[in-house]
Design an enzyme around this catalytic site. Structure first.
Site, PDB file in Angstrom:
ATOM      1  N   TYR A 155       0.823  -1.213   0.000  1.00 57.90           N
ATOM      2  CA  TYR A 155       0.000   0.000   0.000  1.00 57.90           C
ATOM      3  C   TYR A 155       0.861   1.270   0.000  1.00 57.90           C
ATOM      4  CZ  TYR A 155      -4.648  -1.998   0.924  1.00 57.90           C
ATOM      5  OH  TYR A 155      -5.852  -2.651   0.836  1.00 57.90           O
TER       6      TYR A 155
ATOM      7  N   LYS B  57       3.146 -15.470   2.258  1.00 59.32           N
ATOM      8  CA  LYS B  57       3.333 -16.174   0.986  1.00 59.32           C
ATOM      9  C   LYS B  57       4.832 -16.437   0.870  1.00 59.32           C
ATOM     10  CE  LYS B  57       1.777 -17.793  -2.948  1.00 59.32           C
ATOM     11  NZ  LYS B  57       0.869 -18.957  -3.056  1.00 59.32           N
TER      12      LYS B  57
ATOM     13  N   ASP C  70      -6.346  -7.139   4.330  1.00 62.26           N
ATOM     14  CA  ASP C  70      -7.493  -6.472   3.711  1.00 62.26           C
ATOM     15  C   ASP C  70      -8.410  -7.517   3.086  1.00 62.26           C
ATOM     16  OD1 ASP C  70      -9.059  -4.349   2.628  1.00 62.26           O
ATOM     17  OD2 ASP C  70      -8.090  -4.695   0.690  1.00 62.26           O
TER      18      ASP C  70
ATOM     19  N   ASP D 254     -12.299  -9.118   4.690  1.00 59.56           N
ATOM     20  CA  ASP D 254     -13.605  -9.077   3.995  1.00 59.56           C
ATOM     21  C   ASP D 254     -14.171 -10.491   3.871  1.00 59.56           C
ATOM     22  OD1 ASP D 254     -13.476  -6.292   3.552  1.00 59.56           O
ATOM     23  OD2 ASP D 254     -14.330  -6.503   1.548  1.00 59.56           O
TER      24      ASP D 254
HETATM   25  C1  IPM Z   1     -10.321  -1.227   4.296  1.00 64.56           C
HETATM   26  C2  IPM Z   1     -10.573  -0.620   2.924  1.00 64.56           C
HETATM   27  C3  IPM Z   1      -9.401   0.284   2.575  1.00 64.56           C
HETATM   28  C4  IPM Z   1      -8.165  -0.585   2.515  1.00 64.56           C
HETATM   29  C5  IPM Z   1      -9.608   1.077   1.277  1.00 64.56           C
HETATM   30  C6  IPM Z   1     -10.869   1.899   1.294  1.00 64.56           C
HETATM   31  C7  IPM Z   1      -8.421   1.946   0.969  1.00 64.56           C
HETATM   32  O1  IPM Z   1     -10.792  -1.597   1.985  1.00 64.56           O
HETATM   33  O2  IPM Z   1     -10.170  -0.472   5.269  1.00 64.56           O
HETATM   34  O3  IPM Z   1     -10.280  -2.449   4.404  1.00 64.56           O
HETATM   35  O4  IPM Z   1      -7.882  -1.203   1.473  1.00 64.56           O
HETATM   36  O5  IPM Z   1      -7.445  -0.630   3.507  1.00 64.56           O
HETATM   37 MN    MN Z   2     -10.903  -3.609   2.807  1.00 65.57          MN
END
Ligand code: IPM
Ligand code: MN
Length: 365
Positions: A141, A187, A243, A247
């Site tokens: 990032y 990884k 990340d 999710d």
């Molecule tokens: C999260 C989001 C962010 C990330 C985005 C909005 C930049 O997906 O907080 O998980 O990738 O960290």
């Molecule tokens: Mn995210």
């Protein structure tokens, strides 16, 4: 206690869900004799519209003068075509980096009354209780060089030893307060940064003989999260893997709308935000699920203010409201769908009830 909270509502459903969280915090302040000062600042698309900057200096100054940050969400189609410096997400990445909020804690816990909303079988989903510890200020990032042309594009995944050490220590410390198991996800069969990551986890574990440690490759971890999610306690991983996996893990509980998060550093300062995004499709309709924002506020009380009892009161109230069959549209199975405000009313009523029954108990002793 007296605390200053910077509220950055952001975009989409951000304002609706943070308003719900502030209402709940006001009840906590009244019931437990605290004073919370809420001051509002701009971030994301909202800040681009008002300041032409996704993280204006005014917002940074406000947060620096505060004890914690409560954030809604950023992003939306309105800004999708903007150049990368003027994208809402830039504001979020910049605030994490500016305040060195390297440890992102994302708890994923099955709520019995919501199991029916999980895409997994009840037998698989019901015991889930894990904490994803995502490194938040390093990795791909932020690595340089990073550039884009129509012919080639570069991203850089770099981690330094101190960056890995501090997040791994955080994970071990958290595991000690939980079931004592850390799964480090990397990884290492391909990436150099992962090889260093794995080496440092193995070094650090010597200092935590009471904690069980395992390594998993990220592809296999993604699979095991679905086949056997209750085997995980603490997962520690780098920024992008965290990340993606968070999710994935979030839907096990029934809805992404349920997951809170804390982004902290070592001195207790932190930023608290739901894991879900700005959900532009439902924004402004008053139907968003505020549970993740309310539970993020509870994490703020616990991790930044040391208010464990107050945080537990909120968690209990949220759980009870779900147990009573009160749901927002994302979770409702029939047409009994509560609006954001109605659902928040239920949590507020429940907190008031808790307080009344506690005082009755006290009057007997
Ligand atoms: C999260 C989001 C962010 C990330 C985005 C909005 C930049 O997906 O907080 O998980 O990738 O960290
Ligand atoms: Mn995210």
């Amino acid at each position: 206690m007296e605390k200053r909270v910077a509220v950055l509502q952001g975009d989409g459903i951000g304002p609706e869900v943070t308003s719900a969280a502030v209402r709940v915090l006001e009840v906590i302040a009244r019931r437990f004799n605290h004073t919370f000062h809420f001051e509002y600042g701009a971030i994301g698309g909202d800040a681009i519209d008002r300041y032409n900057n996704p993280l204006p200096a005014e917002t940074i100054a406000l947060c620096e003068a505060s004890d914690a940050i409560l954030l809604g969400a950023v992003g939306g189609p309105k800004w999708d075509q903007n150049p990368s410096e003027l994208r809402p997400e830039k504001g979020l990445l910049a605030i994490r980096k500016h305040f060195d909020l390297f440890a992102n804690l994302r708890p994923v816990k099955a709520v019995p009354s919501l199991i029916q909303a999980s895409p997994l079988k009840e037998s698989v989903a019901k015991e889930v209780d894990m904490m994803i510890v995502r490194e938040l200020t390093g990795g791909i990032y932020f690595g340089q060089p990073s550039r884009f042309t129509d012919e080639s594009a570069v991203d850089t995944l770099v981690y330094t030893r101190p960056e890995i050490e501090r997040i791994v220590e955080k994970a071990f410390e958290l595991a000690r307060l939980r079931r004592g198991k850390v799964t480090s996800v990397d990884k290492a069969n391909v990436l150099s940064s992962s090889k260093l990551w794995r080496q440092i986890v193995d070094e650090k574990k010597q200092g935590y003989p009471d904690v069980e440690v395992e390594h998993q490759l990220v592809d296999s971890a993604a699979m095991k999260l679905i086949t056997n999610p209750s085997a995980f306690d603490v997962i520690v991983t780098e920024n992008m893997f965290g990340d993606i996996l968070s999710d994935e893990a979030s839907v096990i509980t029934g809805s992404l709308g349920l997951l809170p998060s804390a982004s902290v550093r070592t001195d207790g300062f932190g930023l608290y935000e739901p894991v879900h995004g700005s959900a532009p499709d439902v924004a402004g309709k008053g139907v968003a699920n505020p549970a993740a924002a309310i539970l993020s506020a509870a994490m703020m009380l616990k991790y930044s203010f040391g208010m464990e009892t107050e945080a537990a009161a909120i968690e209990k109230a949220v759980e009870t409201v779900f147990e009573e069959g009160c749901f927002t549209a994302d979770l409702a199975v029939d047409d009994k769908k509560l609006s954001t405000a109605e659902w928040t009313d239920k949590v507020v009523d429940e907190l008031d009830l808790q307080f009344v029954s506690n005082s009755i108990m006290f009057s007997y002793v």
